[in-house]
Design an enzyme around this catalytic site. Structure first.
Site, PDB file in Angstrom:
ATOM      1  N   TRP A  21       0.834  -1.161   0.000  1.00 31.46           N
ATOM      2  CA  TRP A  21       0.000   0.000   0.000  1.00 31.46           C
ATOM      3  C   TRP A  21       0.888   1.235   0.000  1.00 31.46           C
ATOM      4  O   TRP A  21       2.034   1.192   0.425  1.00 31.46           O
ATOM      5  CB  TRP A  21      -0.869   0.026   1.252  1.00 31.46           C
ATOM      6  CG  TRP A  21      -1.752  -1.165   1.404  1.00 31.46           C
ATOM      7  CD1 TRP A  21      -1.579  -2.181   2.296  1.00 31.46           C
ATOM      8  CD2 TRP A  21      -2.939  -1.467   0.668  1.00 31.46           C
ATOM      9  NE1 TRP A  21      -2.594  -3.095   2.161  1.00 31.46           N
ATOM     10  CE2 TRP A  21      -3.451  -2.677   1.162  1.00 31.46           C
ATOM     11  CE3 TRP A  21      -3.624  -0.831  -0.371  1.00 31.46           C
ATOM     12  CZ2 TRP A  21      -4.606  -3.265   0.662  1.00 31.46           C
ATOM     13  CZ3 TRP A  21      -4.775  -1.416  -0.864  1.00 31.46           C
ATOM     14  CH2 TRP A  21      -5.258  -2.610  -0.348  1.00 31.46           C
TER      15      TRP A  21
ATOM     16  N   HIS B 169      -0.665   1.762   4.539  1.00 31.44           N
ATOM     17  CA  HIS B 169       0.098   1.138   5.623  1.00 31.44           C
ATOM     18  C   HIS B 169      -0.281   1.740   6.974  1.00 31.44           C
ATOM     19  O   HIS B 169      -0.382   1.024   7.981  1.00 31.44           O
ATOM     20  CB  HIS B 169       1.591   1.292   5.370  1.00 31.44           C
ATOM     21  CG  HIS B 169       2.138   0.281   4.407  1.00 31.44           C
ATOM     22  ND1 HIS B 169       2.295  -1.037   4.735  1.00 31.44           N
ATOM     23  CD2 HIS B 169       2.549   0.398   3.114  1.00 31.44           C
ATOM     24  CE1 HIS B 169       2.792  -1.706   3.702  1.00 31.44           C
ATOM     25  NE2 HIS B 169       2.948  -0.854   2.707  1.00 31.44           N
TER      26      HIS B 169
ATOM     27  N   ASP C 129       9.465   1.053   3.405  1.00 31.40           N
ATOM     28  CA  ASP C 129       9.526   1.607   2.045  1.00 31.40           C
ATOM     29  C   ASP C 129      10.550   2.738   1.962  1.00 31.40           C
ATOM     30  O   ASP C 129      11.234   2.892   0.948  1.00 31.40           O
ATOM     31  CB  ASP C 129       8.160   2.140   1.614  1.00 31.40           C
ATOM     32  CG  ASP C 129       7.265   1.061   1.024  1.00 31.40           C
ATOM     33  OD1 ASP C 129       7.802   0.018   0.595  1.00 31.40           O
ATOM     34  OD2 ASP C 129       6.038   1.250   1.001  1.00 31.40           O
TER      35      ASP C 129
ATOM     36  N   ARG D 116      14.232   1.541   1.359  1.00 26.59           N
ATOM     37  CA  ARG D 116      14.525   0.621   0.257  1.00 26.59           C
ATOM     38  C   ARG D 116      15.639   1.136  -0.660  1.00 26.59           C
ATOM     39  O   ARG D 116      16.376   0.334  -1.232  1.00 26.59           O
ATOM     40  CB  ARG D 116      13.256   0.363  -0.563  1.00 26.59           C
ATOM     41  CG  ARG D 116      12.287  -0.553   0.147  1.00 26.59           C
ATOM     42  CD  ARG D 116      10.994  -0.722  -0.613  1.00 26.59           C
ATOM     43  NE  ARG D 116      11.158  -1.522  -1.815  1.00 26.59           N
ATOM     44  CZ  ARG D 116      10.135  -1.983  -2.534  1.00 26.59           C
ATOM     45  NH1 ARG D 116       8.894  -1.702  -2.178  1.00 26.59           N
ATOM     46  NH2 ARG D 116      10.352  -2.703  -3.613  1.00 26.59           N
TER      47      ARG D 116
ATOM     48  N   HIS E 126       9.241  -7.425   0.075  1.00 27.06           N
ATOM     49  CA  HIS E 126       7.946  -6.749   0.081  1.00 27.06           C
ATOM     50  C   HIS E 126       6.896  -7.473  -0.757  1.00 27.06           C
ATOM     51  O   HIS E 126       5.732  -7.058  -0.760  1.00 27.06           O
ATOM     52  CB  HIS E 126       8.098  -5.325  -0.450  1.00 27.06           C
ATOM     53  CG  HIS E 126       8.889  -4.421   0.435  1.00 27.06           C
ATOM     54  ND1 HIS E 126       8.316  -3.421   1.187  1.00 27.06           N
ATOM     55  CD2 HIS E 126      10.219  -4.362   0.703  1.00 27.06           C
ATOM     56  CE1 HIS E 126       9.259  -2.774   1.859  1.00 27.06           C
ATOM     57  NE2 HIS E 126      10.425  -3.341   1.582  1.00 27.06           N
TER      58      HIS E 126
ATOM     59  N   HIS F  73       5.082  -3.344   8.502  1.00 28.98           N
ATOM     60  CA  HIS F  73       4.996  -3.036   7.074  1.00 28.98           C
ATOM     61  C   HIS F  73       4.670  -4.271   6.242  1.00 28.98           C
ATOM     62  O   HIS F  73       3.811  -4.217   5.350  1.00 28.98           O
ATOM     63  CB  HIS F  73       6.315  -2.428   6.600  1.00 28.98           C
ATOM     64  CG  HIS F  73       6.237  -1.875   5.210  1.00 28.98           C
ATOM     65  ND1 HIS F  73       5.895  -0.571   4.949  1.00 28.98           N
ATOM     66  CD2 HIS F  73       6.444  -2.463   4.003  1.00 28.98           C
ATOM     67  CE1 HIS F  73       5.888  -0.376   3.635  1.00 28.98           C
ATOM     68  NE2 HIS F  73       6.227  -1.506   3.045  1.00 28.98           N
TER      69      HIS F  73
ATOM     70  N   ASP G 202       1.833  -5.150   3.402  1.00 27.24           N
ATOM     71  CA  ASP G 202       2.140  -5.552   2.029  1.00 27.24           C
ATOM     72  C   ASP G 202       1.408  -6.832   1.640  1.00 27.24           C
ATOM     73  O   ASP G 202       0.909  -6.962   0.519  1.00 27.24           O
ATOM     74  CB  ASP G 202       3.645  -5.773   1.863  1.00 27.24           C
ATOM     75  CG  ASP G 202       4.419  -4.490   1.639  1.00 27.24           C
ATOM     76  OD1 ASP G 202       3.801  -3.462   1.290  1.00 27.24           O
ATOM     77  OD2 ASP G 202       5.654  -4.501   1.819  1.00 27.24           O
TER      78      ASP G 202
ATOM     79  N   HIS H 227       0.942  -7.384  -4.484  1.00 22.48           N
ATOM     80  CA  HIS H 227       2.225  -7.773  -3.910  1.00 22.48           C
ATOM     81  C   HIS H 227       2.370  -9.292  -3.893  1.00 22.48           C
ATOM     82  O   HIS H 227       3.419  -9.805  -3.506  1.00 22.48           O
ATOM     83  CB  HIS H 227       2.379  -7.224  -2.494  1.00 22.48           C
ATOM     84  CG  HIS H 227       2.835  -5.810  -2.448  1.00 22.48           C
ATOM     85  ND1 HIS H 227       4.095  -5.438  -2.050  1.00 22.48           N
ATOM     86  CD2 HIS H 227       2.206  -4.664  -2.784  1.00 22.48           C
ATOM     87  CE1 HIS H 227       4.216  -4.127  -2.116  1.00 22.48           C
ATOM     88  NE2 HIS H 227       3.078  -3.631  -2.563  1.00 22.48           N
TER      89      HIS H 227
ATOM     90  N   HIS I 289      -0.628  -1.307 -10.462  1.00 21.96           N
ATOM     91  CA  HIS I 289      -0.132  -1.398  -9.088  1.00 21.96           C
ATOM     92  C   HIS I 289      -0.393  -0.102  -8.315  1.00 21.96           C
ATOM     93  O   HIS I 289      -0.864  -0.127  -7.175  1.00 21.96           O
ATOM     94  CB  HIS I 289       1.364  -1.722  -9.084  1.00 21.96           C
ATOM     95  CG  HIS I 289       1.883  -2.124  -7.743  1.00 21.96           C
ATOM     96  ND1 HIS I 289       2.119  -3.432  -7.400  1.00 21.96           N
ATOM     97  CD2 HIS I 289       2.202  -1.380  -6.644  1.00 21.96           C
ATOM     98  CE1 HIS I 289       2.556  -3.481  -6.142  1.00 21.96           C
ATOM     99  NE2 HIS I 289       2.624  -2.245  -5.679  1.00 21.96           N
TER     100      HIS I 289
ATOM    101  N   ASP J 162      -2.287   0.575  -4.911  1.00 23.79           N
ATOM    102  CA  ASP J 162      -1.509   1.104  -3.790  1.00 23.79           C
ATOM    103  C   ASP J 162      -2.174   2.331  -3.183  1.00 23.79           C
ATOM    104  O   ASP J 162      -2.208   2.490  -1.962  1.00 23.79           O
ATOM    105  CB  ASP J 162      -0.104   1.489  -4.266  1.00 23.79           C
ATOM    106  CG  ASP J 162       0.952   0.483  -3.860  1.00 23.79           C
ATOM    107  OD1 ASP J 162       0.609  -0.514  -3.208  1.00 23.79           O
ATOM    108  OD2 ASP J 162       2.127   0.695  -4.196  1.00 23.79           O
TER     109      ASP J 162
END
Length: 389
Positions: free
Chosen positions: A20, A25, A70, A73, A83, A152, A156, A162, A185, A189
């Site tokens: 998300w 999240h 996130d 990353r 993820h 997290h 996901d 995901h 996506h 998200d």
């Protein structure tokens, strides 16, 4: 063994009276915090307060740490594959394998399901050694990082894209949304949640008569959305005469089926039907594969539009870095202009049907409930340990 929810304590035992996006999240984390046993949140805050990044000027909340994985990353590239998960035989809507005979793509144990299993194991060990009161600085740092990842990764796992590797989870499939270019996506998200936030009935801007729940809300733009998910979806139990649409099934969201047998003769059969993957991550207590499988199936049921396989609709499949950069620059120049010939998904048939069925809201609620169940189960033993010291 069923994980413990504080919802029972919150609404039954008391007297009657942007994976998300960050927002998604934080919503999952907020719902989870509403369902934590009170001592558990104190343990979690004690773990997080040892973190150098912990902001002591703000209240300790799970929402504050939810997007962290996130944010790191870019400099923690090793974490990127944790993820998501994708099966080699999965190609929605025509093939819905989880994982299928050829197993997972990439390293089989480096994905979101194994990541949840691993970080829960780290936190289990932290609690078994006595938790905060007996932990070294290094152990505290490890537990804090594991906790932030867990919050997290559970989020996901509840974003269906995901859980499929097709076209990088839909990142490679351009679509139109309200006349603008995006990809499948990103739509899941953020854009579906953003639209839901714009259509919330006005009465949810007012606090609900549930003090423990309202105490978790911190005046964010998504507070009314959380109130609606709780009131109309999860239900408020003894605090309301109105039953939530999922109220009778919420506790079952935590159920874990018995792990499959692991005899040598059974393994080939298990691998062929995707059962072996479940045995690697699931037990009777925490079962990310069992929880994720029906979420993954949504990709084949309705999330992946069949029209995307029509040659009439251009969409970007996996390409080399140079072409991907060029496409990204073209998208940037196209912002604010028509989505043109891309498949429009802000329609009654697609976005409207998803909103009517409360698909996104249920996924967010399931993520929150399961995260709370995991954290309650891991950290409640610390209360007993501390009381015995």
């Amino acid at each position: 063994m069923r994980l413990v929810l504080a919802l029972t304590a919150l609404v039954s035992a008391l007297p009657v009276a942007y994976a998300w996006g960050a927002a998604g999240h934080e919503i999952v984390a907020t719902i989870a915090q509403m369902h934590l046993q009170p001592p558990v949140m104190r343990h979690l805050c004690a773990v997080l307060s040892s973190d150098a990044d912990f902001d002591r000027t703000r209240p300790c909340t799970l929402a504050a740490i939810a997007p962290w994985a996130d944010k790191i990353r870019m400099h923690a590239r090793w974490s990127a594959a944790l993820h998501y998960i994708g099966a080699r035989d999965d190609h929605p809507p025509d093939s819905c394998a989880f994982p299928g005979a050829r197993g997972w793509a990439g390293h089989e144990d480096i994905n979101v399901l194994h990541a949840i299993r691993n970080v829960t194991g780290i936190l289990d060990g932290f609690v078994a050694r006595g938790g905060v009161r007996r932990a070294s600085a290094k152990e505290m740092a490890t537990a804090s990082e594991a906790l932030k990842f867990l919050v997290h990764f559970v989020g996901d796992m509840h974003q269906p894209l995901h859980l499929t590797g097709r076209d990088r989870g839909g990142n490679g499939d351009k679509v139109a949304w309200n006349g603008r270019v995006t990809n499948l996506h990103s739509l899941w998200d953020s854009l579906l949640i953003a639209k839901a936030l714009r259509t919330i009935p006005r009465n949810y801007t007012r606090p609900l008569p549930v003090p423990p729940m309202e105490a978790v809300l911190k005046g964010t733009i998504y507070d009314p959305y959380v109130r609606r998910i709780m009131y109309e979806g999860v239900g408020l139990g003894a605090y309301s005469t109105v039953r939530g649409r999922w109220e009778d099934e919420v506790e079952a969201w935590l159920d874990c089926p018995a792990p499959p047998m692991q005899s040598f003769l059974q393994r080939p059969l298990q691998a062929a039907f995707g059962v072996g993957a479940r045995s690697e991550t699931d037990d009777g207590r925490i079962c990310p594969h069992a929880w994720a499988a029906p979420i993954h199936k949504l990709n084949c049921d309705f999330i992946w539009p069949r029209e995307l396989d029509d040659p009439a609709y251009p969409h970007m499949h996996a390409v080399d870095a140079e072409n991907e950069l060029r496409d990204a620059m073209e998208d940037y120049g196209r912002r604010g202009r028509s989505g043109g010939h891309y498949l429009e998904l802000d329609t009654p048939e697609y976005a409207g049907a998803i909103a009517e069925r409360w698909v996104v809201e249920k996924l967010l609620a399931q993520g929150g409930i399961r995260l709370a169940g995991i954290l309650n189960d891991i950290f409640m033993p610390l209360t007993a340990h501390n009381n015995n010291d």
